[in-house]
Design a protein around this motif. Structure first.
Motif, PDB file in Angstrom:
ATOM      1  N   GLU A 174     -59.004  62.760  14.605  1.00  0.00           N
ATOM      2  CA  GLU A 174     -58.068  61.653  14.338  1.00  0.00           C
ATOM      3  C   GLU A 174     -57.048  62.012  13.317  1.00  0.00           C
ATOM      4  OE1 GLU A 174     -58.290  57.167  11.881  1.00  0.00           O
ATOM      5  OE2 GLU A 174     -60.123  58.327  12.445  1.00  0.00           O
ATOM      6  N   TYR A 175     -57.173  62.536  12.211  1.00  0.00           N
ATOM      7  CA  TYR A 175     -56.152  63.150  11.321  1.00  0.00           C
ATOM      8  C   TYR A 175     -55.122  64.074  11.826  1.00  0.00           C
ATOM      9  CZ  TYR A 175     -59.619  60.948   8.083  1.00  0.00           C
ATOM     10  OH  TYR A 175     -60.479  59.945   7.426  1.00  0.00           O
ATOM     11  N   LEU A 203     -41.580  45.477  16.813  1.00  0.00           N
ATOM     12  CA  LEU A 203     -42.123  45.755  18.051  1.00  0.00           C
ATOM     13  C   LEU A 203     -42.819  47.144  18.014  1.00  0.00           C
ATOM     14  CD1 LEU A 203     -42.998  44.894  20.859  1.00  0.00           C
ATOM     15  CD2 LEU A 203     -40.818  45.636  21.560  1.00  0.00           C
ATOM     16  N   GLY A 204     -41.847  48.234  17.485  1.00  0.00           N
ATOM     17  CA  GLY A 204     -42.479  49.413  17.359  1.00  0.00           C
ATOM     18  C   GLY A 204     -43.527  49.903  16.633  1.00  0.00           C
ATOM     19  N   VAL A 205     -43.563  49.237  15.482  1.00  0.00           N
ATOM     20  CA  VAL A 205     -44.857  49.145  14.512  1.00  0.00           C
ATOM     21  C   VAL A 205     -46.033  48.660  15.434  1.00  0.00           C
ATOM     22  CG1 VAL A 205     -45.922  48.373  12.499  1.00  0.00           C
ATOM     23  CG2 VAL A 205     -43.483  48.949  12.494  1.00  0.00           C
ATOM     24  N   LEU A 206     -45.747  47.496  16.000  1.00  0.00           N
ATOM     25  CA  LEU A 206     -46.847  46.798  16.765  1.00  0.00           C
ATOM     26  C   LEU A 206     -47.408  47.873  17.792  1.00  0.00           C
ATOM     27  CD1 LEU A 206     -48.629  44.251  17.348  1.00  0.00           C
ATOM     28  CD2 LEU A 206     -47.016  43.744  19.104  1.00  0.00           C
ATOM     29  N   VAL A 207     -46.480  48.629  18.732  1.00  0.00           N
ATOM     30  CA  VAL A 207     -46.975  49.411  19.727  1.00  0.00           C
ATOM     31  C   VAL A 207     -47.632  50.729  18.944  1.00  0.00           C
ATOM     32  CG1 VAL A 207     -46.010  51.207  21.371  1.00  0.00           C
ATOM     33  CG2 VAL A 207     -45.178  49.050  21.336  1.00  0.00           C
ATOM     34  N   GLY A 208     -46.952  51.225  17.777  1.00  0.00           N
ATOM     35  CA  GLY A 208     -47.943  52.321  17.206  1.00  0.00           C
ATOM     36  C   GLY A 208     -48.988  51.813  16.635  1.00  0.00           C
ATOM     37  N   VAL A 209     -49.280  50.710  16.287  1.00  0.00           N
ATOM     38  CA  VAL A 209     -50.708  50.399  15.618  1.00  0.00           C
ATOM     39  C   VAL A 209     -51.661  50.312  16.754  1.00  0.00           C
ATOM     40  CG1 VAL A 209     -51.976  48.405  14.617  1.00  0.00           C
ATOM     41  CG2 VAL A 209     -49.914  49.475  13.462  1.00  0.00           C
ATOM     42  N   LEU A 210     -51.180  49.778  17.927  1.00  0.00           N
ATOM     43  CA  LEU A 210     -51.821  49.557  19.283  1.00  0.00           C
ATOM     44  C   LEU A 210     -52.103  50.876  19.894  1.00  0.00           C
ATOM     45  CD1 LEU A 210     -52.989  47.511  21.250  1.00  0.00           C
ATOM     46  CD2 LEU A 210     -51.043  47.832  22.754  1.00  0.00           C
ATOM     47  N   ILE A 211     -51.528  51.708  19.669  1.00  0.00           N
ATOM     48  CA  ILE A 211     -51.624  53.394  20.303  1.00  0.00           C
ATOM     49  C   ILE A 211     -52.818  53.853  19.397  1.00  0.00           C
ATOM     50  CG2 ILE A 211     -51.021  55.400  20.744  1.00  0.00           C
ATOM     51  CD1 ILE A 211     -48.458  54.124  21.690  1.00  0.00           C
ATOM     52  N   TYR A 212     -52.542  53.687  18.185  1.00  0.00           N
ATOM     53  CA  TYR A 212     -53.520  54.330  17.191  1.00  0.00           C
ATOM     54  C   TYR A 212     -54.855  53.745  17.057  1.00  0.00           C
ATOM     55  CZ  TYR A 212     -55.595  55.312  12.321  1.00  0.00           C
ATOM     56  OH  TYR A 212     -56.554  55.678  11.427  1.00  0.00           O
ATOM     57  N   THR A 213     -55.104  52.506  17.271  1.00  0.00           N
ATOM     58  CA  THR A 213     -56.280  51.648  17.387  1.00  0.00           C
ATOM     59  C   THR A 213     -57.142  52.205  18.623  1.00  0.00           C
ATOM     60  OG1 THR A 213     -55.368  49.853  16.443  1.00  0.00           O
ATOM     61  CG2 THR A 213     -57.273  49.524  17.266  1.00  0.00           C
ATOM     62  N   ILE A 214     -56.352  52.279  19.819  1.00  0.00           N
ATOM     63  CA  ILE A 214     -56.943  52.692  20.948  1.00  0.00           C
ATOM     64  C   ILE A 214     -57.514  54.173  20.632  1.00  0.00           C
ATOM     65  CG2 ILE A 214     -56.602  53.068  23.445  1.00  0.00           C
ATOM     66  CD1 ILE A 214     -54.589  50.622  23.489  1.00  0.00           C
ATOM     67  N   VAL A 215     -56.540  54.965  20.397  1.00  0.00           N
ATOM     68  CA  VAL A 215     -57.184  56.372  20.216  1.00  0.00           C
ATOM     69  C   VAL A 215     -58.391  56.540  19.302  1.00  0.00           C
ATOM     70  CG1 VAL A 215     -56.242  58.824  19.438  1.00  0.00           C
ATOM     71  CG2 VAL A 215     -54.723  57.421  21.064  1.00  0.00           C
ATOM     72  N   THR A 266     -60.509  54.234  18.426  1.00  0.00           N
ATOM     73  CA  THR A 266     -61.703  53.679  19.250  1.00  0.00           C
ATOM     74  C   THR A 266     -62.327  54.825  20.330  1.00  0.00           C
ATOM     75  OG1 THR A 266     -60.785  51.439  19.010  1.00  0.00           O
ATOM     76  CG2 THR A 266     -62.748  51.633  20.455  1.00  0.00           C
ATOM     77  N   LEU A 267     -61.398  55.295  21.026  1.00  0.00           N
ATOM     78  CA  LEU A 267     -61.727  56.159  22.086  1.00  0.00           C
ATOM     79  C   LEU A 267     -62.487  57.643  21.236  1.00  0.00           C
ATOM     80  CD1 LEU A 267     -58.969  56.292  24.511  1.00  0.00           C
ATOM     81  CD2 LEU A 267     -61.094  55.407  24.980  1.00  0.00           C
ATOM     82  N   ILE A 268     -61.981  57.966  20.241  1.00  0.00           N
ATOM     83  CA  ILE A 268     -62.575  59.181  19.390  1.00  0.00           C
ATOM     84  C   ILE A 268     -64.057  58.727  18.879  1.00  0.00           C
ATOM     85  CG2 ILE A 268     -62.155  60.659  17.456  1.00  0.00           C
ATOM     86  CD1 ILE A 268     -59.199  60.559  17.741  1.00  0.00           C
ATOM     87  N   ILE A 269     -64.178  57.516  18.253  1.00  0.00           N
ATOM     88  CA  ILE A 269     -65.425  57.172  17.627  1.00  0.00           C
ATOM     89  C   ILE A 269     -66.257  57.066  18.927  1.00  0.00           C
ATOM     90  CG2 ILE A 269     -66.485  55.168  16.762  1.00  0.00           C
ATOM     91  CD1 ILE A 269     -63.916  54.920  15.002  1.00  0.00           C
ATOM     92  N   LEU A 270     -65.940  56.373  20.108  1.00  0.00           N
ATOM     93  CA  LEU A 270     -66.735  56.262  21.400  1.00  0.00           C
ATOM     94  C   LEU A 270     -67.154  57.605  21.986  1.00  0.00           C
ATOM     95  CD1 LEU A 270     -65.508  53.178  23.112  1.00  0.00           C
ATOM     96  CD2 LEU A 270     -67.589  53.086  21.831  1.00  0.00           C
ATOM     97  N   TYR A 271     -66.471  58.725  22.037  1.00  0.00           N
ATOM     98  CA  TYR A 271     -66.759  59.541  22.866  1.00  0.00           C
ATOM     99  C   TYR A 271     -66.608  60.879  21.844  1.00  0.00           C
ATOM    100  CZ  TYR A 271     -65.438  57.002  26.707  1.00  0.00           C
ATOM    101  OH  TYR A 271     -65.391  55.973  27.728  1.00  0.00           O
TER     102      TYR A 271
END
Length: 92
Positions: free
Chosen positions: A44-45, A9-21, A23-28
């Motif tokens: 991102e890095y 579950l921790g890995v899933l939460v981390g990947v979800l947060i990473y993907t959202i952040v 995507t937001l960086i790419i969009l904005y």
């Protein structure tokens, strides 16, 4: 680091947060270029590096730590062992 050995579950939460952040960086990206003093491509890095350092310092057990395995106290185990031995020796 994000979850325990048996906790995905921790890995899933981390990947979800990473993907959202990410995507937001790419969009904005163009809006971020005006606000932050570094290039948005490096943001991102920088954020991933900071997250790894902060998690290592402040949450070494992971974002979602494993629940401890509950065991009986040694005295209770000895009582159970004696009772089992008495039952088996008494039934013979």
């Amino acid at each position: 680091m994000l979850g325990g050995v048996r906790i995905n579950l921790g890995v899933l939460v981390g990947v979800l947060i990473y993907t959202i952040v990410r995507t937001l960086i790419i969009l904005y990206k163009s809006a971020l270029a005006v606000i932050i003093p570094v290039s948005p491509e490096w943001l991102e890095y920088i954020l991933i590096g900071m997250a790894l350092i902060l998690i290592t310092l402040f949450r070494p057990q992971g974002l979602i730590p494993e629940k401890p395995t509950l065991t009986l106290a040694r005295s209770k185990l000895e009582k159970i062992r004696r009772r089992v031995i008495q039952e088996f020796s008494g039934s013979s």
